[in-house]
Design a protein around this motif. Structure first.
Motif, PDB file in Angstrom:
ATOM      1  N   TYR A   1      30.478  11.301  54.826  1.00  0.00           N
ATOM      2  CA  TYR A   1      30.412  12.221  53.698  1.00  0.00           C
ATOM      3  C   TYR A   1      29.791  13.549  54.122  1.00  0.00           C
ATOM      4  O   TYR A   1      30.321  14.623  53.860  1.00  0.00           O
ATOM      5  CB  TYR A   1      29.551  11.548  52.621  1.00  0.00           C
ATOM      6  N   ARG A   2      28.651  13.463  54.793  1.00  0.00           N
ATOM      7  CA  ARG A   2      27.885  14.680  55.064  1.00  0.00           C
ATOM      8  C   ARG A   2      28.167  15.270  56.436  1.00  0.00           C
ATOM      9  O   ARG A   2      28.119  16.472  56.610  1.00  0.00           O
ATOM     10  CB  ARG A   2      26.387  14.388  54.966  1.00  0.00           C
ATOM     11  N   ILE A   3      28.416  14.403  57.407  1.00  0.00           N
ATOM     12  CA  ILE A   3      28.643  14.919  58.762  1.00  0.00           C
ATOM     13  C   ILE A   3      30.103  15.311  58.932  1.00  0.00           C
ATOM     14  O   ILE A   3      30.425  16.394  59.415  1.00  0.00           O
ATOM     15  CB  ILE A   3      28.248  13.863  59.818  1.00  0.00           C
TER      16      ILE A   3
ATOM     17  N   VAL B   1      17.496  15.047  52.849  1.00  0.00           N
ATOM     18  CA  VAL B   1      18.694  15.892  52.787  1.00  0.00           C
ATOM     19  C   VAL B   1      19.936  15.065  53.132  1.00  0.00           C
ATOM     20  O   VAL B   1      21.036  15.349  52.656  1.00  0.00           O
ATOM     21  CB  VAL B   1      18.534  17.121  53.720  1.00  0.00           C
ATOM     22  N   TRP B   2      19.764  13.999  53.901  1.00  0.00           N
ATOM     23  CA  TRP B   2      20.890  13.124  54.259  1.00  0.00           C
ATOM     24  C   TRP B   2      21.011  11.951  53.306  1.00  0.00           C
ATOM     25  O   TRP B   2      22.106  11.600  52.883  1.00  0.00           O
ATOM     26  CB  TRP B   2      20.729  12.609  55.702  1.00  0.00           C
TER      27      TRP B   2
ATOM     28  N   HIS C   1      19.944  11.633  50.263  1.00  0.00           N
ATOM     29  CA  HIS C   1      20.123  11.994  48.857  1.00  0.00           C
ATOM     30  C   HIS C   1      21.595  11.901  48.438  1.00  0.00           C
ATOM     31  O   HIS C   1      22.470  12.415  49.125  1.00  0.00           O
ATOM     32  CB  HIS C   1      19.617  13.421  48.652  1.00  0.00           C
ATOM     33  N   GLY C   2      21.826  11.240  47.317  1.00  0.00           N
ATOM     34  CA  GLY C   2      23.189  11.152  46.803  1.00  0.00           C
ATOM     35  C   GLY C   2      24.059  10.150  47.536  1.00  0.00           C
ATOM     36  O   GLY C   2      25.274  10.215  47.438  1.00  0.00           O
ATOM     37  N   THR C   3      23.438   9.229  48.291  1.00  0.00           N
ATOM     38  CA  THR C   3      24.232   8.194  48.971  1.00  0.00           C
ATOM     39  C   THR C   3      23.682   6.814  48.603  1.00  0.00           C
ATOM     40  O   THR C   3      22.681   6.695  47.911  1.00  0.00           O
ATOM     41  CB  THR C   3      24.154   8.330  50.506  1.00  0.00           C
TER      42      THR C   3
ATOM     43  N   THR D   1      19.993   5.305  48.569  1.00  0.00           N
ATOM     44  CA  THR D   1      19.096   5.359  47.415  1.00  0.00           C
ATOM     45  C   THR D   1      19.051   4.035  46.636  1.00  0.00           C
ATOM     46  O   THR D   1      17.967   3.525  46.394  1.00  0.00           O
ATOM     47  CB  THR D   1      19.515   6.520  46.508  1.00  0.00           C
TER      48      THR D   1
ATOM     49  N   VAL E   1      26.671   4.597  56.823  1.00  0.00           N
ATOM     50  CA  VAL E   1      28.058   4.961  57.156  1.00  0.00           C
ATOM     51  C   VAL E   1      28.525   6.073  56.215  1.00  0.00           C
ATOM     52  O   VAL E   1      29.210   7.019  56.625  1.00  0.00           O
ATOM     53  CB  VAL E   1      28.963   3.719  57.039  1.00  0.00           C
TER      54      VAL E   1
ATOM     55  N   TRP F   1      16.412  19.230  45.818  1.00  0.00           N
ATOM     56  CA  TRP F   1      17.766  19.819  45.788  1.00  0.00           C
ATOM     57  C   TRP F   1      18.329  19.972  44.392  1.00  0.00           C
ATOM     58  O   TRP F   1      19.534  20.070  44.212  1.00  0.00           O
ATOM     59  CB  TRP F   1      18.747  18.949  46.616  1.00  0.00           C
TER      60      TRP F   1
END
Lengths: 318, 584
Positions: free
Chosen positions: B406-408, B331-332, B334-336, B339, B401, B257
């Protein structure tokens, strides 16, 4: 070392070589110009290139709290698409004093700047919100509140360069990441309602603060002025003490001698303060950068300016 | 065992420096954990990004310091001669101190936005994750790596005499320097910058550090268990080959990404799914090598940490890495905070624990203290082990969580929603961080003072038992027998079942991340991912904890075996080392 060992080693090296070739070919294809990925040399904002912005971004180690294309520290918002969502006026209002969230008036003040309005291609706040709904969300939910970000006191040049960089990253094709939510999270019970924000939000949308009317009802001009200064977002940069947040503190300012950047001295009387609100760049206090505060001449009536000055006066000489 | 070459002592200063840097890193980690709960804490004094830059940089420095120590300790044994140019090793030591202090001060400049631009390059600090130091320190570090590679390669015998361990370490120390070069340029394009940043970060960890890790672990097993060098060499060869087979293209999992084309999603998902293979191999080997005879552990803390290193490599790097390596799960995640859960367990678990294990082995040898008090080391191991597992657990649940909110739901940090959602896990994180800190302090204290305290007969039931029996085997007050229950010998079959258990929970975690793609979840029902993460993470970490406990209990019980009860003997390994000095 036996023959079988060396044969095994050469086989392993051959496989490694094959992997490397695949990787290099894929990499070469990734950065071909024909792919149409945006590059920072093509993007600028107010005369500042995105590359300059990237240098500012790295100098402040923004990645140490934020994420960019998802990489970073997971401690603050992902900034990849923030320009697309919140737009140049909101960013211009936020970045000089990131310790608090811009109010509707603060965003409007930025739209007075013809250059910003030209980039945003809108002139009214309503149209701006239409185009950048993320700005509306931010103003309505948090406008005027303290943020968790430290005040980094960026200069005007740094702010513009950062916006150019954020514009560049917003235009990047990140292969659909992050995924677009299918539901409106704000209606979910997990969303925190913005407490004070709701009131001042309505304000901003209308363009003229309704809290100004509320303030007018109060008898004491200093109290009215304090309310105005809060709803217009002045207090994001000016503290009621002599402490420096972003701009000069207001405590003890009235009637004091102010040293200007051109070496002269001026008395902080009504006329000076009024001019500093209408046209902040006319006289710059020594030690402070120019072009950080927008002109509030068209956003505040003379009566409102007088009220705010009354508040500054009440903060007195100590 | 005792050291055989005087220049092995050069390693000690690096282990001591490692401990100091480790402690400072842990203090910064605590500050970060506190700031996750109260984001305004120390604002303007020690901003989060500065504390994090220090935390990451110190993490790299102390791991590298541990590597240098471990390699300097084993290089003379591998070469059957002293380290060439010891003065260079001493120079390297002072250079490392200078770099550490320089970085400590220059990284703080991010707070005032000073990067030291000159000739288009940031000379003081560059604000890139994991590569925070500026060009000045970067070039000095490169010189340091070059000196280190020179030292190791010059000390090694001629290349035609190299076995697999020489190859692993030789390539490792060279590649360590070569990959570093990719981080020494300012890149204007964000996609290209991230592309090259992962060259350093991924290839270091996946291509270089892992190879050095396999080689060092292999040789330490030779030293600890008198394992066969050829057999271990075979494992090192396959480990290294599989690391590169999977890891070279596996780097693609960082290119999903960042603005690079979608075809990386295919290559990254395919090859990095193979990345756990060498780790399974390594995991299997520590079982084999620890069980090729039934002698009791001579240096328990050293083996505790080495076992921890191999197991956490399996769990932190292998399983948690696997769960987020597919484009459809990444995709989910990443950035949370998913990681850092992987990063902490994998980095500290694999490389940190190896450094500590090597330090226990080397320091005990250098000070020639076969009967040092091993209790503190064991306690410290359990504290850092449990602390790190708990921190991983907190990050992972917080991350789950976070993905949902954040994403959903599309809530963002600015609204205060994300902070509010992850704060309970931040508190949990802080709790385990304290446990970890206590463990880290004990490790450092114990290693600093190792040998000052002698094993007290009253304090160690097992040992007392051995001494009594070995002293007077005829009396035999307690009948020697093979232990049963939790401490019974660990069979290969049982070890495989434990490993399978870890992977089953790993599978649940992976499917949990995958379930964010389900329509019901995307429309706002978090039950499936929450239940799967709520089962998978605690399950995985609990199985890990129990397995290590079981493994170590079975080894600890070896002192009660009939054949060991007559007393353990010092004997000689392939490389001509005296090992296993218990009871002497």
């Amino acid at each position: 070392m036996s023959d079988s060992e060396s044969r095994r080693r050469s086989t392993a090296l051959a496989i490694l070589g094959l992997m490397m070739i695949i990787f290099i070919v894929l990499s070469a294809f990734s950065f071909l110009g024909s792919r149409g990925q945006v590059v920072p040399y093509q993007v600028s904002f107010e005369g500042h290139g995105a590359v300059d912005g990237k240098r500012v971004f790295q100098a402040y180690n923004c990645m140490g709290c934020h994420t960019m294309v998802g990489n970073g520290a997971y401690f603050a918002p992902d900034l990849t698409g923030i320009y697309r969502r919140a737009g140049p006026a909101w960013l211009s209002a936020f970045l000089p004093s990131p310790g608090s969230w811009p109010t509707a008036v603060a965003v409007s003040a930025q739209l007075q700047d013809s250059a910003i309005a030209a980039v945003a291609k809108v002139t009214t706040l309503d149209a701006y919100y239409q185009k950048y709904p993320g700005a509306r969300d931010r103003v309505e939910r948090r406008g005027g509140e303290r943020s968790d970000m430290p005040n980094l006191t960026f200069t005007k040049d740094q702010v513009d360069a950062l916006i150019a960089y954020l514009k560049y990253t917003s235009e990047m094709n990140t292969e659909g990441w992050p995924p677009k939510p299918l539901v409106n999270g704000l209606t979910n019970s997990r969303a925190t309602p913005g407490p004070a924000a709701a009131a001042s939000a309505a304000v901003g949308a209308a363009g003229a603060p309704s809290s100004a009317a509320a303030a007018a009802a109060s008898a004491d001009p200093a109290a009215q002025g304090e309310q105005l200064a809060t709803s217009f977002g002045c207090v994001a940069c000016h503290s009621p003490t002599s402490q420096r947040i972003v701009g000069p503190g207001w405590g003890g300012l009235y009637d004091s001698k102010v040293k200007l950047s051109d070496g002269s001295t001026v008395e902080a009387n009504d006329a000076y303060l009024d001019e500093s609100i209408r046209d902040p760049n006319a006289k710059i206090v020594a030690g402070f950068p120019a072009n950080v505060m927008p002109n509030y001449g068209k956003l505040l009536t003379e009566a409102q300016r007088t009220t705010i000055i009354a508040y500054i006066r009440s903060l007195g000489a100590k | 065992m005792r050291i055989e070459y005087e220049t092995q002592r050069l390693s000690k200063r690096f282990f001591m420096l490692m401990l100091v840097l480790f402690l400072v890193q842990v203090i910064f980690g605590l500050i970060l954990a506190l700031q996750r709960v109260d984001p305004r804490l120390l604002q303007g004094v020690e901003n989060f990004n500065v504390a994090r830059a220090e935390h990451l940089n110190l993490g790299i420095l102390w791991i590298v310091s541990g590597f240098i120590g471990a390699i300097l300790f084993i290089a003379p044994l591998l070469s059957k001669r002293d380290v060439v140019s010891p003065w260079l090793a001493k120079l390297l030591f002072y250079a490392l101190i200078v770099i550490a202090i320089w970085n400590f001060f220059t990284l703080r400049l991010a707070q005032i936005g000073m990067a030291g631009w000159w000739e288009g390059q940031p000379w003081l600090q560059q604000g890139l994750e994991y590569l925070e130091p500026g060009r000045a320190a970067g070039i000095l570090t490169l010189i340091g790596f070059a000196i280190f590679a020179y030292l190791v390669l010059r000390t090694f015998p001629p290349m035609r005499e190299w076995n697999e361990i020489h190859w692993g370490l030789g390539i490792g120390v060279t590649a360590l320097a070569v990959m570093w070069i990719f981080g020494l340029f300012f890149v204007a394009r964000l996609d290209l910058q991230e592309y090259f940043r992962w060259f350093v970060v991924h290839y270091w960890v996946e291509g270089v550090w892992e190879v050095i890790h396999i080689s060092i672990v292999g040789f330490l097993l030779v030293l600890l268990f008198n394992a066969n060098v050829r057999m271990v060499g075979y494992a090192v060869f396959w480990g290294v080959t599989l690391v590169w087979l999977s890891g070279l293209i596996g780097n693609a999992h960082h290119y999903f990404w960042i603005g690079t084309p979608a075809f990386w999603q295919f290559w990254g998902s395919l090859f990095s799914a193979l990345e756990p293979l060498p780790l399974v191999f390594c995991f299997w080997h520590i079982y084999l090598d620890a069980h090729h005879d039934r002698r009791p552990l001579a240096n328990a803390p050293a083996f505790y940490f080495i076992l921890g290193s191999v197991v956490l490599e399996q769990v932190g790097a292998g399983i948690l890495g696997f769960s987020m390596t597919f484009a459809l799960t990444n995709v989910w995640s990443h950035g949370t905070l998913i990681t850092p859960s992987h990063a902490h367990l994998a980095l500290f678990g694999t490389f940190g624990m190896l450094g500590l294990g090597a330090a226990y082995f080397a320091v005990a040898s250098m000070r020639d203290i076969p009967n040092f008090d091993q209790r503190l080391g064991k306690v410290a191991f359990w504290l850092v082990f449990i602390g790190m597992l708990g921190m991983t657990f907190s990050f992972a649940l917080g991350g789950t969580v976070q993905i949902f909110d954040y994403r959903i739901l599309g809530l963002d940090w600015f609204g205060g929603d994300i902070l509010r959602a992850v704060t309970p896990f931040g508190v949990l994180l802080l709790l385990f961080a304290f446990v970890f800190t206590i463990g880290a302090a004990i490790v450092a204290f114990d290693l600093f003072t190792l040998g000052a305290r002698v094993r007290s007969p009253a304090g160690d039931a097992h040992h007392q038992h051995v001494t009594a029996k070995s002293g007077e085997p005829a009396l035999g007050a307690v009948p020697a027998r093979v232990p049963t229950g939790w401490a019974r010998p660990l069979t290969g079959y049982e070890a495989a079942v434990w490993l399978l258990g870890m992977w089953i929970f790993g599978g649940i975690i992976t499917l949990g991340l995958l379930s964010f793609n389900l329509e019901s979840v995307r429309l706002g029902d978090p039950h499936i991912p929450y239940i799967m993460a709520g089962t998978g993470y605690p399950g995985l970490l609990l199985v890990t904890l129990l397995f290590v406990w079981r493994f170590l209990a079975s080894l600890e019980a070896r002192v009660r075996y009939p054949d060991n009860a007559v007393g353990a003997h010092a004997h000689h390994s392939d490389v001509g080392l005296a090992a296993g000095a218990v009871g002497t």
